[in-house]
Motif scaffolding. Sequence first.
Motif, short mmCIF file in Angstrom:
data_model
loop_
_atom_site.label_atom_id
_atom_site.label_comp_id
_atom_site.label_asym_id
_atom_site.label_seq_id
_atom_site.Cartn_x
_atom_site.Cartn_y
_atom_site.Cartn_z
N LEU A 36 4.10 -0.33 -3.72
CA LEU A 36 3.90 -1.02 -5.08
C LEU A 36 4.78 0.29 -6.10
O LEU A 36 4.25 1.53 -5.93
CB LEU A 36 2.65 -1.15 -5.74
CG LEU A 36 2.46 -1.55 -7.09
CD1 LEU A 36 3.29 -3.03 -7.25
CD2 LEU A 36 0.93 -2.06 -7.21
N GLN A 67 -5.54 -1.45 -6.15
CA GLN A 67 -4.19 -1.56 -6.61
C GLN A 67 -3.86 -2.61 -7.71
O GLN A 67 -4.63 -3.69 -7.61
CB GLN A 67 -3.32 -1.72 -5.32
CG GLN A 67 -3.13 -0.41 -4.68
CD GLN A 67 -1.81 -0.58 -3.35
OE1 GLN A 67 -2.07 -1.54 -2.57
NE2 GLN A 67 -0.70 -0.01 -3.61
N TYR A 101 -7.03 -7.64 1.73
CA TYR A 101 -7.57 -6.46 1.74
C TYR A 101 -8.07 -5.90 2.93
O TYR A 101 -8.00 -4.41 2.95
CB TYR A 101 -8.46 -6.37 0.38
CG TYR A 101 -8.05 -6.51 -0.86
CD1 TYR A 101 -7.33 -5.43 -1.73
CD2 TYR A 101 -8.28 -7.85 -1.48
CE1 TYR A 101 -6.81 -5.97 -2.90
CE2 TYR A 101 -7.91 -8.21 -2.80
CZ TYR A 101 -7.06 -7.19 -3.45
OH TYR A 101 -6.80 -7.37 -4.89
N ARG A 103 1.09 -1.27 0.03
CA ARG A 103 -0.13 0.11 0.09
C ARG A 103 0.82 1.43 -0.14
O ARG A 103 2.10 1.34 0.33
CB ARG A 103 -0.93 0.04 1.27
CG ARG A 103 -1.87 -1.16 1.18
CD ARG A 103 -2.71 -1.14 2.39
NE ARG A 103 -1.93 -0.97 3.72
CZ ARG A 103 -2.28 -0.80 5.02
NH1 ARG A 103 -3.25 -0.31 5.13
NH2 ARG A 103 -1.18 -1.17 5.97
N VAL A 125 -2.33 -5.54 -8.23
CA VAL A 125 -1.66 -6.68 -7.51
C VAL A 125 -1.06 -7.72 -8.77
O VAL A 125 -0.09 -8.11 -8.61
CB VAL A 125 -2.66 -7.37 -6.90
CG1 VAL A 125 -2.14 -8.81 -6.11
CG2 VAL A 125 -3.30 -6.59 -5.57
N ALA A 135 -2.83 -5.32 0.32
CA ALA A 135 -3.20 -4.33 -0.76
C ALA A 135 -4.17 -3.54 -0.47
O ALA A 135 -5.06 -4.02 0.46
CB ALA A 135 -3.28 -4.87 -2.24
#
Length: 442
Positions: A284, A310, A332, A266, A312, A306
């Motif tokens: 990320l 996002q 999540y 995150r 992934v 995450a």
Amino acid sequence: MEIVSFRTPGLGDQTYLLTHEGQGVLVDPQRDIDRFLAASAERDVQLRFVLETHLHNDYVSGGEQAALRTGAELVLPAAAASAYPHTPAFHLEDIKGGRGLSLRPIHTPGHTPEHTSYLVLIDGEPVAVFSGGSLLVASAGRPDLLGVPRAHTLAKLQYGSLHRLAGLPRDVELLPTHGEGSFCTSSGAGRYTSTIGAEVDTNPLLAVGDAEAFAQRLMAEPMPIPAFYQHMGPANTLGVPPMPAVTVAEIALGDVPAGAHVVDLRPRAALAAGHLPGAIGIELGIDFGSWAGWLLPYQEPIVLVAQRGQNVTEAVTQLARIGVDSVRGVVYELGGTALANFELLDLSAFTDRIRADGAQVLDVRMPSEQGAVPLNGAVRRFLPDLVTEGIPAELHRGRPVLVACGSGRRAAIAATLLLRAGYQPVALTGAGVPDVVAALSA
């Protein structure tokens, strides 16, 4: 003739697709080959050759799988002696395509012993050279990735290889695999492509007078070697399975496998506000896979954390490029558990804290960065060394540790490592050590 470049910024590398009258040549493909094959299909090109310049140290190759998928001829340096079927490329023994296309292997050892560049000839005229990790833009491939005992010999070989390529016609395009952002370069490479003439005129390494002086210069300030590099050469020698599906299942917090490494991707503000105790936070970005591969034990189980929305899939793809296929799921929702947190400060607040009596500061940049712009009074430890060597003994758990890097990205990662070791990290964000130095001297 058309040359299509595929840049992978997080690894500092480029893959190339050369097309000529309906036939294609793919050079140094990474493991996620679908993007290259799609570009070939869009151009209605039949892939004729897949070329590898060397056994790569920084990523898992997709060469074998690209050849198997398309029926192309896989060409590797003869001295690579890889364990899967391929055509060996011998020095100056031309490989004939069709319609006037020829490929001339040029043995260019230095980055690796088997390293081979490929000169492209159209109707007998040289037009481009794929130089892999030999002659780069304003730089050269580093010679120390196979260990310090061999580095001096390889560096002297690299001197001869660079000058061999520099003897090509000036208008030949220079198309290296390694470039800016790659840890395979001996120094910071500049633009991604060039010409032989431009490098003869401007590349500082071509101005070094002899092989011994060249070797000393190349090895004077070696860059760090990412931990996952040690696994790439063996994988590329023995063969690599196809890229797995990059979808990843959503799992609940209670279903995280025992012993899995939790990686929180995150944004750093969310990470600082609250993350799972013991997790490593790697925001990320284009280099997510490189940092994860460097900081985590190779191929051990990973669970991602995450935010919804996002990408992934991008995170899993980056890991797969370096052969890490061990992601077990993504979380999540973090509700129902106590979270760890740390402070994030902007430049002004961070420098105010430094000025306070007793402030302890940790600089987690690379040694070359630390030497170029030193932060007086700071404890130095490059980010990956926090894992391999531990937290510096000079730092005290009872007082906040102010952490800085070049931009805030590495400082946030370091903060999670400090936090799980029982320290009180305070990370600089949105600025770096050069900004701190300027602010403190203003």
